[in-house]
Write a protein that holds these residues in place. Structure first.
Motif, PDB file in Angstrom:
ATOM      1  N   THR A  30       0.847  -1.182   0.000  1.00  0.00           N
ATOM      2  CA  THR A  30       0.000   0.000   0.000  1.00  0.00           C
ATOM      3  C   THR A  30       0.887   1.237   0.000  1.00  0.00           C
ATOM      4  OG1 THR A  30      -1.603  -1.210   1.340  1.00  0.00           O
ATOM      5  CG2 THR A  30      -1.905   1.142   1.208  1.00  0.00           C
ATOM      6  N   ASP A  31       0.509   2.216  -0.802  1.00  0.00           N
ATOM      7  CA  ASP A  31       1.233   3.489  -0.826  1.00  0.00           C
ATOM      8  C   ASP A  31       0.809   4.293   0.393  1.00  0.00           C
ATOM      9  OD1 ASP A  31       2.383   5.950  -1.293  1.00  0.00           O
ATOM     10  OD2 ASP A  31       1.766   6.042  -3.402  1.00  0.00           O
ATOM     11  N   GLU A  32       1.728   4.494   1.314  1.00  0.00           N
ATOM     12  CA  GLU A  32       1.429   5.173   2.576  1.00  0.00           C
ATOM     13  C   GLU A  32       1.049   6.637   2.365  1.00  0.00           C
ATOM     14  OE1 GLU A  32       1.254   3.502   5.403  1.00  0.00           O
ATOM     15  OE2 GLU A  32       1.942   1.666   4.442  1.00  0.00           O
ATOM     16  N   THR A  33       1.457   7.230   1.227  1.00  0.00           N
ATOM     17  CA  THR A  33       1.159   8.640   0.993  1.00  0.00           C
ATOM     18  C   THR A  33      -0.259   8.858   0.492  1.00  0.00           C
ATOM     19  OG1 THR A  33       2.018   8.574  -1.278  1.00  0.00           O
ATOM     20  CG2 THR A  33       3.583   9.113   0.495  1.00  0.00           C
ATOM     21  N   SER A  36      -6.693   8.147   0.379  1.00  0.00           N
ATOM     22  CA  SER A  36      -8.065   8.103  -0.140  1.00  0.00           C
ATOM     23  C   SER A  36      -8.529   6.697  -0.506  1.00  0.00           C
ATOM     24  CB  SER A  36      -8.195   9.021  -1.362  1.00  0.00           C
ATOM     25  OG  SER A  36      -7.319   8.587  -2.383  1.00  0.00           O
ATOM     26  N   ASN A  37      -7.597   5.745  -0.595  1.00  0.00           N
ATOM     27  CA  ASN A  37      -7.978   4.362  -0.924  1.00  0.00           C
ATOM     28  C   ASN A  37      -6.987   3.396  -0.296  1.00  0.00           C
ATOM     29  OD1 ASN A  37      -5.740   3.761  -2.714  1.00  0.00           O
ATOM     30  ND2 ASN A  37      -6.690   5.113  -4.199  1.00  0.00           N
ATOM     31  N   ASN A  38      -7.328   2.143  -0.350  1.00  0.00           N
ATOM     32  CA  ASN A  38      -6.440   1.101   0.179  1.00  0.00           C
ATOM     33  C   ASN A  38      -5.899   0.224  -0.936  1.00  0.00           C
ATOM     34  OD1 ASN A  38      -6.634   1.779   2.908  1.00  0.00           O
ATOM     35  ND2 ASN A  38      -8.558   0.669   3.140  1.00  0.00           N
ATOM     36  N   TYR A  39      -5.767   0.789  -2.139  1.00  0.00           N
ATOM     37  CA  TYR A  39      -5.280   0.007  -3.266  1.00  0.00           C
ATOM     38  C   TYR A  39      -3.883  -0.520  -2.979  1.00  0.00           C
ATOM     39  CZ  TYR A  39      -9.039   2.042  -6.096  1.00  0.00           C
ATOM     40  OH  TYR A  39     -10.252   2.419  -6.588  1.00  0.00           O
ATOM     41  N   LYS A  40      -3.687  -1.771  -3.364  1.00  0.00           N
ATOM     42  CA  LYS A  40      -2.368  -2.379  -3.199  1.00  0.00           C
ATOM     43  C   LYS A  40      -1.714  -2.517  -4.563  1.00  0.00           C
ATOM     44  CE  LYS A  40      -3.441  -4.826   1.012  1.00  0.00           C
ATOM     45  NZ  LYS A  40      -3.526  -6.117   1.688  1.00  0.00           N
ATOM     46  N   GLN A  41      -0.422  -2.374  -4.563  1.00  0.00           N
ATOM     47  CA  GLN A  41       0.372  -2.538  -5.769  1.00  0.00           C
ATOM     48  C   GLN A  41       1.117  -3.864  -5.682  1.00  0.00           C
ATOM     49  OE1 GLN A  41       0.702  -0.426  -8.488  1.00  0.00           O
ATOM     50  NE2 GLN A  41      -0.914   0.869  -7.624  1.00  0.00           N
TER      51      GLN A  41
END
Length: 120
Positions: A30-33, A36-41
Motif C-alpha cells: 500500500t502506498d502510505e502517501t 483516499s484508498n487502500n489500493y495495493k500494488q
C-alpha cells in the motif's frame, strides 16, 4: 500493478488472488502517501509466485504445503536434497491415495454385484 492487472496477467481470478493474499502466499504494498484508498500494488515477483502456486497445486500440493516451502524456495534456501525429499513425500502420499481409491473401487464393484444378484 493493481490486482485487476495481476489477475489478467496470471489468469487467476481477483477473488482467488485475494484469498492467496489473506492466506499469506502473496503480498501487495500500500502506498502510505495515499489516504483516499487502500489500493495495493503488486510487482513482477508476485506474478512469479502466483505461477509457482498454480504449478504446485497442479502437482498436488495443498496451499498449506505451498506456504511452508514458498519463502525458502524464493529465497534459494531449499537444497536439492530437500526439494527431492519434498517431492518424494508427495509421491508417496499419491501412491497411498491410489491404493486407497483402488480399495474403494473394489468395494463398490463387489457391492454392485451383490445388488445385481439381489443380495441386498
Amino acid at each position: 500493478m493493481l490486482i485487476n492487472e495481476l489477475s489478467k496477467r496470471t489468469g487467476v481470478s481477483i477473488h482467488t488472488l485475494r484469498y492467496y493474499e489473506n492466506y499469506g502466499l502473496i503480498m501487495g504494498k500500500t502506498d502510505e502517501t495515499v489516504t483516499s484508498n487502500n489500493y495495493k500494488q503488486y510487482d513482477n515477483t508476485v506474478i512469479e509466485k502466483v505461477f509457482w502456486i498454480i504449478a504446485s497445486k497442479k502437482a498436488g500440493f495443498t496451499l498449506s504445503e505451498i506456504k511452508k516451502s514458498m519463502e525458502d524456495w524464493f529465497n534459494n534456501r531449499l537444497s536439492i536434497s530437500k526439494i527431492i525429499e519434498i517431492a518424494q513425500k508427495k509421491i508417496d502420499e499419491i501412491d497411498n491415495k491410489i491404493r486407497e481409491l483402488r480399495q474403494v473401487k473394489k468395494i463398490l464393484l463387489e457391492a454392485m454385484k451383490d445388488v445385481e444378484k439381489g443380495n441386498c
